[in-house]
Write an enzyme that holds these catalytic residues in place. Structure first.
Site: not given
Length: 415
Positions: A157, A212
């Site tokens: 990430d 997201d």
């Protein structure tokens, strides 16, 4: 004579410096031969966020087998954020002892015993998005640790990365994974901010193209400092990226929301089909232990999965869009094509598709469907009663319900 000696000395020092420098040159290329088709698996985040532990992960592995998902091609059981404990005195990361008391090696062994693979999560910054220890400054230690545990997939990430540049940071972790010596799929989760499709092909096996996903069909949720996107806005963000995808390097529009309860059955079908059409990784994000029959049928539709896993690895293209009805096409192996009619509107849409009058051409791969000179048999992949006897000699007539899709496979029959 002195000039010659000085020149030789300078040359010698130059070679010495180069030799010394070569001792520290890193291999910034990903592990080869992995993810030759889009990865298929499951990830914990969409449904469980930080609520992960070893018993739940074992149960998901069991369910992946018992529900038929493993037989349909799903391989990876991926633990997302919040599995981390502290680092030890030498800086090696440890799992949370309360949540994973048996340790990650034992968990990996269990998952492998089911014929599956285990994935894990870290972050290029000092902390993960959930506030756990990130890998910044510990990349090579973490890669060695993951390899010793038997990890097969790393989602990496981009939170808390102050001052870092994405390409360099991801090259560091891929060099670390390569050095560790275990084949590990690297999922670049940089959210598309630094255009990873332009540099990720040699660095990672897939890269996130957007922020997201969120569990809705056509919405955007503004969280202030960041936004989450429904399935259709994420689909729109793939425009212009298809030339970067192919075997071993995939555009990643984020994980699936199929079966998480907020999408209708038609929206689940549309979401899943479009991820298949655009050669996206198929990473389920629901609770595999309690799937409805309808959810299981969507996630294990082998004929739709076959579009996604086609060995050509070509990302589909939008052929047309009018009044919320979109026509998408995807070239397949052996001259086959996938054609999908996606209805994004709030009312049913009629399809009257005259093959002889339609031009379907992949201008990147130079592949022409040539409907005027080639006849195809047609199979409707969501209609259990379709025996695949229709052909492109006749206009295709159908009605697509609101927020639903019709997916066809066209198989070349004659010229």
């Amino acid at each position: 004579m002195k000039k010659i000696i000085y020149s030789l000395l300078a040359l010698g020092f130059s070679f010495y410096a180069m030799a010394q420098g070569n001792n520290y040159v890193q291999d910034y290329t990903k592990y080869p031969g992995l993810a030759l088709t889009p990865p298929m698996g499951w990830n914990s985040w969409n449904k469980f966020a930080c609520n992960v532990d070893e018993n739940m992960i074992k149960q998901m592995a069991d369910a992946m087998v018992s529900t038929g998902m493993a037989a349909a091609g799903y391989q990876f059981i991926n633990i997302d954020d919040c599995w981390h404990g502290d680092r030890d005195a030498q800086g090696f990361i440890q799992p949370d002892a309360k949540r994973f008391p048996s340790g990650m090696k034992a968990l990996a062994d269990y998952v492998h015993s089911k014929g599956l693979k285990l994935g894990i999560y870290s972050d290029a910054g000092s902390q993960t998005c959930g506030g756990r220890p990130g890998s910044r400054g510990y990349e090579f230690q973490d890669a060695l640790t993951y390899a010793s545990w038997g990890i097969d997939y790393l989602k990496y990430d981009w939170c808390n990365t102050e001052g870092l540049k994405a390409e360099g940071a991801y090259k560091t972790i891929t060099a670390a994974l390569k050095k560790a010596g275990r084949p590990i799929v690297l999922s670049i989760c940089e959210w598309g901010n630094d255009k990873p499709w332009e540099w990720g092909q040699t660095v990672g096996h897939l890269w996130r193209t957007t922020g997201d996903i969120t569990n809705c069909f056509d919405c955007i949720k503004d969280h202030g400092t960041w936004k989450a996107f429904g399935t259709m806005p994420i689909l729109d963000k793939q425009e212009g990226l298809r030339q970067y995808a192919g075997p071993g390097h995939w555009n990643d529009p984020d994980m699936l929301e199929v079966g998480n309860g907020k999408l209708t059955p038609g929206e689940d079908r549309a979401h899943f089909t479009m991820w298949a059409m655009i050669a996206a990784p198929l990473i389920a994000g629901n609770d595999l232990r309690s799937m409805s029959k309808e959810t299981t049928e969507v996630l294990t539709n082998k004929e739709v999965i076959a579009l996604n896993q086609d060995k050509l690895g070509i990302q589909g293209l939008r052929v047309s869009a009018q009044d919320g009805l979109e026509v998408w096409a995807k070239p397949l192996s052996n001259g086959d094509w996938a054609i999908s009619f996606l209805n994004r509107s709030d009312k049913p849409q009629k399809v009257n598709f005259d093959w002889t009058k339609q031009k379907v051409y992949d201008d990147i791969n130079k592949i022409d469907a040539s409907f005027t000179t080639t006849t195809y048999t047609i199979k409707n992949l969501w209609d259990k009663n379709d025996k695949g006897k229709a052909t492109t000699k006749k206009t295709f007539n159908a009605e697509v319900p609101s927020h639903d899709i019709i997916a066809l496979r066209l198989t070349k029959s004659s010229r």
